[in-house]
Design an enzyme around this catalytic site. Structure first.
Site, PDB file in Angstrom:
ATOM      1  N   HIS A   1       0.861  -1.190   0.000  1.00 14.12           N
ATOM      2  CA  HIS A   1       0.000   0.000   0.000  1.00 14.12           C
ATOM      3  C   HIS A   1       0.899   1.243   0.000  1.00 14.12           C
ATOM      4  O   HIS A   1       1.206   1.803   1.048  1.00 14.12           O
ATOM      5  CB  HIS A   1      -0.930  -0.008   1.214  1.00 14.12           C
ATOM      6  CG  HIS A   1      -1.976  -1.068   1.154  1.00 14.12           C
ATOM      7  ND1 HIS A   1      -3.224  -0.861   0.603  1.00 14.12           N
ATOM      8  CD2 HIS A   1      -1.945  -2.363   1.546  1.00 14.12           C
ATOM      9  CE1 HIS A   1      -3.924  -1.985   0.673  1.00 14.12           C
ATOM     10  NE2 HIS A   1      -3.165  -2.912   1.239  1.00 14.12           N
TER      11      HIS A   1
ATOM     12  N   GLN B   1     -11.241   0.648  -1.091  1.00 14.61           N
ATOM     13  CA  GLN B   1     -10.917   0.284   0.291  1.00 14.61           C
ATOM     14  C   GLN B   1     -12.116   0.336   1.230  1.00 14.61           C
ATOM     15  O   GLN B   1     -12.184  -0.414   2.201  1.00 14.61           O
ATOM     16  CB  GLN B   1      -9.797   1.188   0.812  1.00 14.61           C
ATOM     17  CG  GLN B   1      -9.294   0.813   2.194  1.00 14.61           C
ATOM     18  CD  GLN B   1      -7.887   1.301   2.441  1.00 14.61           C
ATOM     19  OE1 GLN B   1      -7.116   1.551   1.527  1.00 14.61           O
ATOM     20  NE2 GLN B   1      -7.524   1.435   3.697  1.00 14.61           N
TER      21      GLN B   1
ATOM     22  N   HIS C   1      -8.265  -8.092  -1.890  1.00 12.42           N
ATOM     23  CA  HIS C   1      -8.211  -8.359  -0.462  1.00 12.42           C
ATOM     24  C   HIS C   1      -9.381  -9.302  -0.167  1.00 12.42           C
ATOM     25  O   HIS C   1     -10.539  -8.941  -0.404  1.00 12.42           O
ATOM     26  CB  HIS C   1      -8.408  -7.080   0.351  1.00 12.42           C
ATOM     27  CG  HIS C   1      -7.221  -6.163   0.344  1.00 12.42           C
ATOM     28  ND1 HIS C   1      -6.720  -5.608  -0.811  1.00 12.42           N
ATOM     29  CD2 HIS C   1      -6.461  -5.699   1.368  1.00 12.42           C
ATOM     30  CE1 HIS C   1      -5.688  -4.832  -0.498  1.00 12.42           C
ATOM     31  NE2 HIS C   1      -5.504  -4.876   0.807  1.00 12.42           N
TER      32      HIS C   1
ATOM     33  N   GLU D   1      -9.894 -11.084   4.874  1.00 13.87           N
ATOM     34  CA  GLU D   1      -8.897 -10.637   5.861  1.00 13.87           C
ATOM     35  C   GLU D   1      -9.609 -10.472   7.214  1.00 13.87           C
ATOM     36  O   GLU D   1      -9.855  -9.361   7.680  1.00 13.87           O
ATOM     37  CB  GLU D   1      -8.247  -9.321   5.422  1.00 13.87           C
ATOM     38  CG  GLU D   1      -7.065  -8.926   6.287  1.00 13.87           C
ATOM     39  CD  GLU D   1      -6.476  -7.579   5.916  1.00 13.87           C
ATOM     40  OE1 GLU D   1      -5.489  -7.183   6.561  1.00 13.87           O
ATOM     41  OE2 GLU D   1      -6.994  -6.916   4.993  1.00 13.87           O
TER      42      GLU D   1
ATOM     43  N   ASP E   1       2.992  -5.596   2.487  1.00 13.30           N
ATOM     44  CA  ASP E   1       1.707  -4.997   2.834  1.00 13.30           C
ATOM     45  C   ASP E   1       1.856  -3.565   3.316  1.00 13.30           C
ATOM     46  O   ASP E   1       1.336  -2.646   2.699  1.00 13.30           O
ATOM     47  CB  ASP E   1       0.965  -5.846   3.870  1.00 13.30           C
ATOM     48  CG  ASP E   1      -0.528  -5.539   3.940  1.00 13.30           C
ATOM     49  OD1 ASP E   1      -1.015  -4.770   3.106  1.00 13.30           O
ATOM     50  OD2 ASP E   1      -1.198  -6.100   4.816  1.00 13.30           O
TER      51      ASP E   1
END
Length: 430
Positions: free
Chosen positions: A58, A151, A209, A212, A308
């Site tokens: 990120h 996100q 993603h 998670e 990450d």
């Protein structure tokens, strides 16, 4: 030839290898090459490897630690809340400056390819513009691949899908998603379908993603694998994190693993972050958090490791060292056989290069002369020592260098120093 590297050890264990380089590519490989070159570098029995590759990062948040405040709890949810507070105050110049600084760190670490997710839930797409600028600037020395990442949730965040499509039109490379962050399981599955259909229509790669969470009922990887098969996306899709798998019962996983393998979906674990963010609601025993790496590998699934986060709202540590990532992955997954330790090295080199679709990656004739000479005699020793990068080459040109790691001793009757290697420096590993 422009350059010959002599007496190298390769990640597969071959020793005493010479590497001939001309025009930015490897043109010859073998023992005692009988060639002339403008420059020769003696690897001295040290490991020479293709560059490190970070499959999950990120960069829009990198080096923002402490802005607007420190994550006091160290949790995933507080990190997400902090990022929400920070976004309105972001400026393009600050994003670019922090990202370029991190790319300098990456090159010094021999990390020459990064797949970074970039938040597209900000209507301004400020971070997208910033990282596209960074991508152009670093292109001569680092491959930067951008993932459009909704996100705050594709369906949960108003306008997120339109923003994602705009980002792709601007030049972002990969379609991202976060199905477990949608309001319901059904909406999560719907987001996977919509995103995979869009990627199939546009001929794009996908990296989501996925799951998670510690919730064993978060099973969006199942939907991702199904949609990949249905739409013919095999080999172009990755599921990142997959941490719910560590909490699933073994019977369900015995069904899930073949589905993932058959679909050609790759898995990307993030050992440093998964081990710190997951299991936060547990007392004891505590779950480790990382997905089932050995089981995925045994099923034939490509598994890569990502860094990450580095010094951002979620993680107050890190320095761009993929050997640190491999070191943590090795320990968390208990991958301590010789073969498993070698797989951990592959998880930060060849496997993520394959997932990213990097052209000309490797140590073989025809490959780009992108190489790292490490202060170690083998791949396993490189992980153990988080070895110094003696030289980093991009297209046959040195772009970074560091001295070997050693300490001087002042002890009566003992050697003058130590270098922490099992064998003396310059000796080939067996």
């Amino acid at each position: 030839m422009d350059l010959v590297i002599r007496n190298a050890v390769l990640p597969d264990g071959r020793a005493g290898i010479d590497i001939g380089i001309d025009g930015g590519r490897i043109v010859a490989l073998g023992q005692r090459l009988d060639v002339q070159a403008g420059r020769e570098i003696d690897a001295g029995g040290d490991l020479v490897t293709p560059p490190f590759v970070d499959a999950h990062f990120h960069m829009d948040a990198v080096l923002s630690y402490g802005l607007p405040r420190v994550n006091a709890s160290g949790t995933l949810l507080e990190g997400i809340a902090l990022w929400g507070e920070l976004k309105p105050a972001l400026t393009q110049d600050a994003l670019v400056e922090r990202a370029l600084r991190y790319c300098d760190w990456a090159v010094a670490r021999g990390l020459l390819a990064i797949r970074t997710h970039v938040d597209v839930c900000d209507e301004r797409l400020l971070a997208v513009e910033a990282l596209l600028d960074v991508k152009r600037q670093v292109a001569p020395y680092l491959d930067l691949q951008l993932v459009a990442f909704p996100q705050d949730g594709l369906l949960r965040s108003p306008g997120a899908f339109d923003n994602l499509k705009r980002a792709m039109q601007m030049g972002v490379d990969v379609v991202g998603g976060i199905p477990h962050f949608e309001r319901t399981m059904a909406q999560g599955a719907e987001s996977v379908r919509l995103l995979c259909e869009y990627a199939a229509e546009q001929g794009l790669r996908v990296d989501m993603h996925c799951d998670e969470t510690d919730d064993p009922l978060s099973r969006h990887i199942e939907t991702l694998a199904y949609e990949t098969q249905r739409l013919g996306l095999q080999g172009r899709v990755a599921g990142s994190h997959l941490t719910s798998m560590h909490s699933m019962d073994n019977y369900y996983v015995s069904k899930l693993l073949p589905l993932i393998a058959e679909s050609g979906v790759a898995a990307i674990a993030n050992p440093l972050i998964n081990i710190t963010l997951q299991g936060r609601h547990d007392t004891y025993p505590k779950r480790r958090g990382m997905t089932r790496v050995p089981e995925l590998l045994a099923a034939g699934v490509d598994v890569a490791f990502g860094h990450d986060c580095v010094l951002d709202p979620w993680y107050g540590m890190g320095s761009g060292d993929m050997l640190e990532v491999a070191h943590m992955g090795l320990h968390v997954a208990q991958m301590t056989s010789l073969a498993a330790m070698a797989q951990c090295f592959q998880a930060v080199t060849a496997t993520p290069a394959r997932i990213l679709g990097l052209d000309g990656y490797g140590v073989a004739p025809g490959c780009h002369a992108d190489l790292v000479i490490l202060d170690a005699g083998s791949a396993v020793e490189a992980i153990r020592l988080r070895a110094a990068r003696r030289l980093v080459l991009r297209r046959g040109q040195v772009v970074a260098e560091a001295p070997p790691s050693a300490s001087r001793l002042h002890l009566a009757g003992r050697p003058d120093g130590v270098d922490f290697r099992l064998q003396a420096r310059g000796a080939c590993a067996s």
